[in-house]
Design a protein around this motif. Structure first.
Motif, PDB file in Angstrom:
ATOM      1  N   UNK A 143      19.630  10.194  32.721  1.00 34.01           N
ATOM      2  CA  UNK A 143      19.385  10.365  31.286  1.00 34.01           C
ATOM      3  C   UNK A 143      18.705  11.672  30.892  1.00 34.01           C
ATOM      4  N   UNK A 144      18.533  12.596  31.826  1.00 37.60           N
ATOM      5  CA  UNK A 144      17.870  13.855  31.497  1.00 37.60           C
ATOM      6  C   UNK A 144      18.725  15.040  31.912  1.00 37.60           C
ATOM      7  N   UNK A 145      18.326  16.217  31.453  1.00 37.52           N
ATOM      8  CA  UNK A 145      19.078  17.432  31.719  1.00 37.52           C
ATOM      9  C   UNK A 145      18.470  18.297  32.823  1.00 37.52           C
ATOM     10  N   UNK A 146      17.383  17.856  33.449  1.00 39.58           N
ATOM     11  CA  UNK A 146      16.815  18.687  34.498  1.00 39.58           C
ATOM     12  C   UNK A 146      17.018  18.039  35.862  1.00 39.58           C
ATOM     13  N   UNK A 147      16.693  18.780  36.916  1.00 40.81           N
ATOM     14  CA  UNK A 147      17.136  18.428  38.254  1.00 40.81           C
ATOM     15  C   UNK A 147      16.030  18.170  39.270  1.00 40.81           C
ATOM     16  N   UNK A 148      14.760  18.293  38.876  1.00 40.73           N
ATOM     17  CA  UNK A 148      13.645  18.128  39.813  1.00 40.73           C
ATOM     18  C   UNK A 148      12.527  17.303  39.189  1.00 40.73           C
ATOM     19  N   UNK A 149      11.905  16.482  40.029  1.00 39.65           N
ATOM     20  CA  UNK A 149      10.719  15.748  39.627  1.00 39.65           C
ATOM     21  C   UNK A 149       9.623  16.052  40.643  1.00 39.65           C
ATOM     22  N   UNK A 150       8.404  16.122  40.160  1.00 37.16           N
ATOM     23  CA  UNK A 150       7.275  16.362  41.049  1.00 37.16           C
ATOM     24  C   UNK A 150       6.715  15.018  41.501  1.00 37.16           C
ATOM     25  N   UNK A 151       6.391  14.938  42.779  1.00 39.99           N
ATOM     26  CA  UNK A 151       5.859  13.709  43.357  1.00 39.99           C
ATOM     27  C   UNK A 151       4.352  13.880  43.502  1.00 39.99           C
ATOM     28  N   UNK A 152       3.606  12.969  42.883  1.00 38.60           N
ATOM     29  CA  UNK A 152       2.153  13.067  42.891  1.00 38.60           C
ATOM     30  C   UNK A 152       1.539  11.798  43.462  1.00 38.60           C
ATOM     31  N   UNK A 153       0.338  11.962  43.931  1.00 41.20           N
ATOM     32  CA  UNK A 153      -0.504  10.847  44.361  1.00 41.20           C
ATOM     33  C   UNK A 153      -1.891  11.188  43.867  1.00 41.20           C
ATOM     34  N   UNK A 154      -2.486  10.297  43.089  1.00 43.45           N
ATOM     35  CA  UNK A 154      -3.798  10.532  42.477  1.00 43.45           C
ATOM     36  C   UNK A 154      -3.816  11.846  41.693  1.00 43.45           C
ATOM     37  N   UNK A 155      -2.692  12.173  41.037  1.00 42.99           N
ATOM     38  CA  UNK A 155      -2.603  13.362  40.204  1.00 42.99           C
ATOM     39  C   UNK A 155      -2.359  14.666  40.928  1.00 42.99           C
ATOM     40  N   UNK A 156      -2.347  14.650  42.262  1.00 41.00           N
ATOM     41  CA  UNK A 156      -2.156  15.884  43.045  1.00 41.00           C
ATOM     42  C   UNK A 156      -0.728  15.960  43.564  1.00 41.00           C
ATOM     43  N   UNK A 157      -0.208  17.178  43.628  1.00 47.68           N
ATOM     44  CA  UNK A 157       1.156  17.412  44.082  1.00 47.68           C
ATOM     45  C   UNK A 157       1.293  17.125  45.580  1.00 47.68           C
ATOM     46  N   UNK A 158       2.257  16.288  45.920  1.00 52.93           N
ATOM     47  CA  UNK A 158       2.544  15.991  47.319  1.00 52.93           C
ATOM     48  C   UNK A 158       3.979  16.331  47.688  1.00 52.93           C
ATOM     49  N   UNK A 159       4.870  16.423  46.689  1.00 54.67           N
ATOM     50  CA  UNK A 159       6.258  16.689  47.014  1.00 54.67           C
ATOM     51  C   UNK A 159       7.092  16.984  45.788  1.00 54.67           C
ATOM     52  N   UNK A 160       8.350  17.280  46.067  1.00 54.79           N
ATOM     53  CA  UNK A 160       9.365  17.517  45.033  1.00 54.79           C
ATOM     54  C   UNK A 160      10.591  16.719  45.438  1.00 54.79           C
ATOM     55  N   UNK A 161      11.250  16.129  44.462  1.00 53.74           N
ATOM     56  CA  UNK A 161      12.498  15.424  44.727  1.00 53.74           C
ATOM     57  C   UNK A 161      13.520  15.903  43.702  1.00 53.74           C
ATOM     58  N   UNK A 162      14.721  16.178  44.177  1.00 58.08           N
ATOM     59  CA  UNK A 162      15.775  16.682  43.296  1.00 58.08           C
ATOM     60  C   UNK A 162      16.866  15.637  43.119  1.00 58.08           C
TER      61      UNK A 162
END
Length: 132
Positions: free
Chosen positions: A23-42
């Motif tokens: 349902x969106x036009x972009x290709x990446x989501x940021x993966x967080x744990x407790x608000x901190x960046x841990x990964x990226x998923x496309x």
């Protein structure tokens, strides 16, 4: 840079990702744990992880079960990132040095504040060129 940061958590199911990417036009989501960046998923990571038989007449229980995998199983861990003060040249160098299609922008606490794609850089260059 996109300042709209959309995040998911490491234990979210791939079903959630699929619904979102459908349902969106972009290709990446940021993966967080407790608000901190841990990964990226496309969206490409998701497509590789899901059965190609999903939604077809030959779909089996095993195919449907791929939707129950978790984000942490397919994400890119410890992604390369930049701080908000980084220059466009820093970003270009990262894109040229690493095989990546986006760069998360994080603050000093590794909390995401934006996401930069190579398209963002091209748009900025085009705007600068037309404005000159």
């Amino acid at each position: 840079m996109s300042k709209t940061v959309v995040t998911v958590e490491m234990d979210d199911k791939l079903r959630t990702l699929k619904e979102f990417f459908d349902h969106v036009q972009f290709h990446h989501l940021l993966v967080v744990e407790a608000g901190k960046l841990f990964g990226v998923v496309s969206d490409r990571d998701l497509l590789k992880a899901l059965s190609p038989k999903l939604g077809t007449i030959s779909e089996s229980e095993k195919d449907a079960a791929t939707l129950n995998k978790r984000v942490h199983q397919i994400m890119t861990r410890n992604p390369i990132s930049l701080h908000p003060e980084a220059s466009v040249l820093d970003a270009v160098n990262m894109f040229n040095t690493h095989r990546i299609s986006c760069i998360p922008i994080v603050d000093i606490d590794r909390q995401p504040v934006g996401l930069l794609s190579w398209r963002d850089i091209l748009k900025a260059l085009a705007t600068r060129h037309h404005g000159a």
